[in-house]
Design an enzyme around this catalytic site. Structure first.
Site, short mmCIF file in Angstrom:
data_model
loop_
_atom_site.label_atom_id
_atom_site.label_comp_id
_atom_site.label_asym_id
_atom_site.label_seq_id
_atom_site.Cartn_x
_atom_site.Cartn_y
_atom_site.Cartn_z
N GLU A 6 -4.26 55.04 -77.69
CA GLU A 6 -3.76 53.75 -78.16
C GLU A 6 -4.82 53.03 -79.00
O GLU A 6 -5.98 53.42 -79.06
CB GLU A 6 -3.34 52.90 -76.95
CG GLU A 6 -2.19 53.56 -76.21
CD GLU A 6 -1.60 52.71 -75.10
OE1 GLU A 6 -2.23 51.72 -74.67
OE2 GLU A 6 -0.48 53.04 -74.67
N GLU A 43 2.02 64.20 -77.69
CA GLU A 43 2.62 65.39 -78.33
C GLU A 43 2.03 65.60 -79.71
O GLU A 43 1.70 66.71 -80.12
CB GLU A 43 4.13 65.22 -78.52
CG GLU A 43 4.90 64.92 -77.28
CD GLU A 43 5.03 63.42 -77.03
OE1 GLU A 43 4.00 62.74 -76.94
OE2 GLU A 43 6.16 62.96 -76.91
N CYS A 103 9.22 60.54 -78.03
CA CYS A 103 9.73 59.48 -78.92
C CYS A 103 10.31 60.10 -80.19
O CYS A 103 10.10 61.29 -80.49
CB CYS A 103 8.62 58.49 -79.25
SG CYS A 103 7.49 59.05 -80.53
N CYS A 146 7.77 61.73 -82.67
CA CYS A 146 7.29 63.05 -82.23
C CYS A 146 8.38 64.11 -82.40
O CYS A 146 8.10 65.26 -82.75
CB CYS A 146 6.83 62.99 -80.78
SG CYS A 146 5.28 62.09 -80.59
N1 THU Z 1 3.82 57.93 -75.71
C1 THU Z 1 3.51 59.25 -75.85
O1 THU Z 1 2.34 59.64 -75.77
N2 THU Z 1 4.52 60.13 -76.08
C2 THU Z 1 5.82 59.78 -76.19
O2 THU Z 1 6.66 60.60 -76.55
C3 THU Z 1 6.25 58.41 -75.88
C4 THU Z 1 5.16 57.40 -75.84
C5 THU Z 1 2.74 56.97 -75.47
C6 THU Z 1 2.46 56.06 -76.63
C7 THU Z 1 1.87 54.85 -75.93
O3 THU Z 1 0.49 55.06 -75.77
C8 THU Z 1 2.52 54.84 -74.56
O4 THU Z 1 3.09 56.13 -74.39
C9 THU Z 1 3.57 53.77 -74.38
O5 THU Z 1 4.49 53.80 -75.42
#
Ligand code: THU
Length: 132
Positions: free
Chosen positions: A50, A61, A92, A95
């Site tokens: 983040e 991913e 998401c 990804c």
């Molecule tokens: N996140 C992922 O790493 N992969 C996903 O497919 C969904 C979201 C992370 C991004 C962010 O750091 C946290 O989850 C909350 O959205």
């Protein structure tokens, strides 16, 4: 799926749980771990990273996929994903589009915090993906 493949998925779930500990998620506190299995059996791990400028965050991913691509990998066989949640960790939309660029038929194993998982191909996760 044969026992060998099941054992490999189980191993990848354990790896994803481990790499999740490296997640840098001070804002959402939502840690994600990913493991990507490539053509010749090599596995690439990823965790979410983040940023205080939120939109710069990179998902687990994509970290794993970009690591693999940067090492010259092109063929992806499976991707495993876990978070700390009891819900299955689904990728998401961004990804999904990145996965679709390389591997529409790849199975994505979406795990939960109890070691259970749901599996769908990238094409199932992102019908009508964008392509040039
Ligand atoms: N996140 C992922 O790493 N992969 C996903 O497919 C969904 C979201 C992370 C991004 C962010 O750091 C946290 O989850 C909350 O959205």
């Amino acid at each position: 799926m044969n026992r060998m493949q099941l054992a490999e998925i189980k191993e990848m779930i354990d790896m994803a749980i481990k790499i999740k500990q490296n997640a840098y998620a001070p804002y959402s506190k939502f840690r994600v771990g990913a493991v990507l299995l490539c053509e010749l059996g090599k596995k690439y791990t990823g965790c979410n990273v983040e940023n205080s400028s939120f939109s710069l965050t990179c998902c687990a991913e994509r970290v794993a996929i970009f690591k693999a691509i940067s090492e010259g990998e092109k063929e992806f066989k499976a991707l495993v994903l876990v978070s700390d949640s009891e819900d299955f960790c689904t990728p998401c939309g961004a990804c999904r589009q990145v996965m679709a660029e390389f591997a529409l038929d790849m199975p994505v194993y979406m795990g939960n915090n109890r070691g259970l998982y749901q599996v769908k191909t990238v094409a199932e996760l992102l019908p009508l993906n964008f392509s040039l």
